[in-house]
Design a protein around this motif. Structure first.
Motif, short mmCIF file in Angstrom:
data_model
loop_
_atom_site.label_atom_id
_atom_site.label_comp_id
_atom_site.label_asym_id
_atom_site.label_seq_id
_atom_site.Cartn_x
_atom_site.Cartn_y
_atom_site.Cartn_z
N ALA A 43 -2.96 13.47 8.78
CA ALA A 43 -3.47 13.13 10.11
C ALA A 43 -4.72 12.28 9.95
N ALA A 44 -4.63 11.02 10.28
CA ALA A 44 -5.73 10.09 10.07
C ALA A 44 -6.86 10.34 11.07
N PRO A 45 -8.12 10.21 10.64
CA PRO A 45 -9.22 10.32 11.60
C PRO A 45 -9.26 9.09 12.51
N VAL A 46 -9.82 9.27 13.69
CA VAL A 46 -10.05 8.15 14.59
C VAL A 46 -11.28 7.40 14.09
N GLU A 87 -1.10 7.90 3.35
CA GLU A 87 -0.20 6.98 2.67
C GLU A 87 -0.57 5.51 2.91
N LYS A 88 -1.39 5.26 3.92
CA LYS A 88 -1.71 3.87 4.27
C LYS A 88 -3.00 3.36 3.64
N GLY A 89 -3.98 4.26 3.44
CA GLY A 89 -5.23 3.75 2.92
C GLY A 89 -6.30 4.80 2.74
N LEU A 90 -7.49 4.33 2.42
CA LEU A 90 -8.65 5.16 2.12
C LEU A 90 -9.60 5.15 3.31
N ILE A 128 -9.82 1.34 4.77
CA ILE A 128 -9.41 0.21 3.93
C ILE A 128 -7.95 0.43 3.52
N PRO A 129 -7.02 -0.38 4.02
CA PRO A 129 -5.61 -0.20 3.63
C PRO A 129 -5.41 -0.49 2.15
N PRO A 183 -1.75 5.50 -4.00
CA PRO A 183 -1.90 6.11 -5.33
C PRO A 183 -1.02 7.34 -5.44
N VAL A 184 -0.78 7.76 -6.66
CA VAL A 184 -0.08 9.02 -6.89
C VAL A 184 -1.10 10.07 -7.29
#
Length: 408
Positions: free
Chosen positions: A83-86, A128-131, A233-234, A247-248
Motif C-alpha cells: 500500500a503506497a503512501p500518499v 513493486e513500482k519504486g522507492l 522515485i520509480p 529489486p529482489v
C-alpha cells in the motif's frame, strides 16, 4: 600473520638486540659502563625503549592516514509495503508508522566535527513500482527562494538524495528539493573527481515529490518547527539499476542523504546568507546520514548500504550482512586514494605498489587469503584483489568491476 609481516617484525626485533649488545652502540655503553654493575636508571630507560618499539610496528592502521575514507558506512533495511503512501509531504499515512527512521544526521566529516545544530532524519519503504523516501528537517527558520524546476536548489537550504543502484561508483543519480518544493534532479556518468559533468537534462520520469512546512515559509518574524518531504522515485526512472522492474529480496543499493544548511541573518525582512570579511558567503553546513569522511558527497563508495527486504512493514526484522567483497574493496580504494595523492605530488602515477608504501600483497581478510596487485603506467592504473576465483578491480577513474565471480 602473513609471512612478509612476520619477517618484518622479526627483523625489527633483531635490530633492537644488535643495538643493545653491539660494543660500540650508545645503548651498550650506557648499560654496561661497568662490567660488574648495571645502572638502574639506564635499565629503566631500556625497558621503556623496548616497550615503545615493540609495539610501534603494530600501532598503525593498515589504512594509516585514510581511516576516515575506509570506515564501514551505515546500512538500512527498507521494508516492502504493497500500500503506497500518499505523496503529500505530511508523513501521516499509516504506511509510515511502522517504518524505522535512520539515525540522526551528522556532519559530513563525522564525529571529528561538531554535531549539527538542527536534527534531520529519514525513512524509506518500497513497492513493486519504486522507492519512497520521507525526511524530517527541524528548523526554526524555514526559508527557500528558488522556485523553478532544475534550479540549483543547494543555493537554498535543501534535502538531497544520492543513489548508485549498481554499486560501481559510476552512473548514479542525485535528487534535491528545497522547502519551496522545487526539485533538481540530475544524472552523473561518473564523479566530478574523474572529469565528469552533471547531466541536468535528465528528468526522472514518473517521480513524485511534496513538501509540508510546519510553520510559515520565508517569515523571519516567527519561529517554525521545520519541514518534511516525501519523494517517490520509480525504479524505471533509473535505467542503470540491476533490475528496473523491482529489486529482489536481499538486493542492495548504495545511497546517502545530505542536508545543506546556510548561516543566515535577516535584512529588510528577508533571510540572506552571512558573509565573511571579504564579502563572500560563509561555507554551507553539510549534514549527512552516513558520514563521508571528506567534504564531498560525490564519493559514491562512501555511501550507505540500502538492503531491500520483501518482508512487510511491522514483520520481524530481517538482518542483511554487508557482502565480503566490500571488505576486499577497501584495499582497492586504499590504493586508489594513495595513487591520487601520489599523482598530485609527482604528476604521474606510481608504477609499483612499493612506491606507495604497500609491501604486504598477500594477506587475510576475515580468515580468507587474498592477493593484491596492480598494473600501472605513469598515466593509468588498475588495482586488483582476489580471493579464490573472485577478482575485483578499480581503475584510475574509480570504476569498480567484478571480472570473475565464484562466490554465492
Amino acid at each position: 600473520m602473513p609471512f612478509n609481516t612476520y619477517l618484518y617484525h622479526s627483523l625489527h626485533k633483531i635490530s633492537i638486540i644488535l643495538l643493545i649488545f653491539h660494543p660500540q652502540s650508545l645503548v651498550y655503553k650506557m648499560l654496561f659502563k661497568s662490567k660488574s654493575q648495571l645502572k638502574f636508571q639506564n635499565l629503566s630507560f631500556l625497558c621503556c625503549f623496548l616497550f615503545v618499539n615493540s609495539f610501534s610496528g603494530f600501532s598503525q592502521s593498515k589504512f594509516s592516514g585514510k581511516e576516515d575514507l575506509l570506515s564501514t558506512p551505515g546500512q538500512y533495511t527498507v521494508v516492502f509495503n504493497p500500500a503506497a503512501p500518499v505523496v503529500d509531504g505530511k508523513l501521516n499515512d499509516a504506511v509510515w508508522q511502522n517504518v524505522p527512521w535512520t539515525e540522526y544526521f551528522k556532519d559530513i566529516e563525522g564525529d571529528k566535527k561538531p554535531a549539527p545544530t538542527w536534527n534531520t532524519r529519514a525513512k524509506m519503504t518500497w513497492d513493486e513500482k519504486g522507492l519512497y523516501i520521507a525526511a524530517e528537517l527541524l528548523d526554526p527558520h524555514v526559508w527557500a527562494y528558488l522556485k523553478n524546476y532544475d534550479d540549483i536548489v543547494f543555493y537554498d537550504n535543501d534535502f538531497e538524495i544520492f543513489i548508485d543502484p549498481d554499486n560501481d561508483t559510476h552512473r548514479y543519480y542525485e535528487f534535491e528539493v528545497n522547502a519551496q518544493n522545487t526539485m533538481f534532479d540530475l544524472f552523473m556518468p561518473k564523479p566530478y573527481r574523474n572529469g565528469s559533468g552533471a547531466m541536468i537534462v535528465y528528468n526522472a520520469p514518473g517521480m513524485k515529490w511534496a513538501v509540508d512546512v510546519q510553520g510559515t515559509l520565508n517569515d523571519p518574524s516567527d519561529i517554525d518547527k521545520g519541514w518534511t518531504t516525501e519523494i517517490f522515485i520509480p525504479f524505471s526512472a533509473m535505467p542503470f539499476a540491476k533490475n528496473q522492474n523491482a529489486p529482489v529480496d536481499g538486493d542492495f543499493w548504495r545511497i546517502n542523504f545530505s542536508r545543506v544548511e546556510w548561516d543566515t541573518e535577516v535584512k529588510d525582512g528577508k533571510y540572506v546568507k552571512k558573509k565573511d570579511a571579504n564579502g563572500k558567503n560563509l561555507p554551507e553546513h553539510n549534514w549527512v546520514w552516513s558520514p563521508q569522511g571528506v567534504v564531498n558527497m560525490h564519493f559514491p563508495e562512501r555511501w550507505a548500504y540500502l538492503f531491500f527486504s520483501k518482508k512487510a512493514s511491522g514483520a520481524s526484522e530481517t538482518t542483511f550482512s554487508i557482502p565480503y567483497s566490500e571488505e576486499q574493496k577497501k584495499h582497492l580504494w586504499h590504493v586508489y586514494y594513495l595513487q591520487k595523492d601520489y599523482f598530485q605530488k609527482n604528476r604521474s602515477y606510481a608504477t609499483d605498489l612499493s612506491k606507495l608504501g604497500i609491501n604486504d600483497l598477500d594477506f587475510s581478510i576475515n580468515g580468507e587469503d587474498n592477493k593484491l596487485w596492480m598494473e600501472a603506467t605513469s598515466r593509468q592504473f588498475m588495482v586488483y584483489i582476489s580471493s579464490g576465483d573472485d577478482v575485483y578491480i578499480v581503475n584510475d577513474e574509480g570504476l569498480v568491476q567484478l571480472l570473475k565471480q565464484n562466490r554465492k
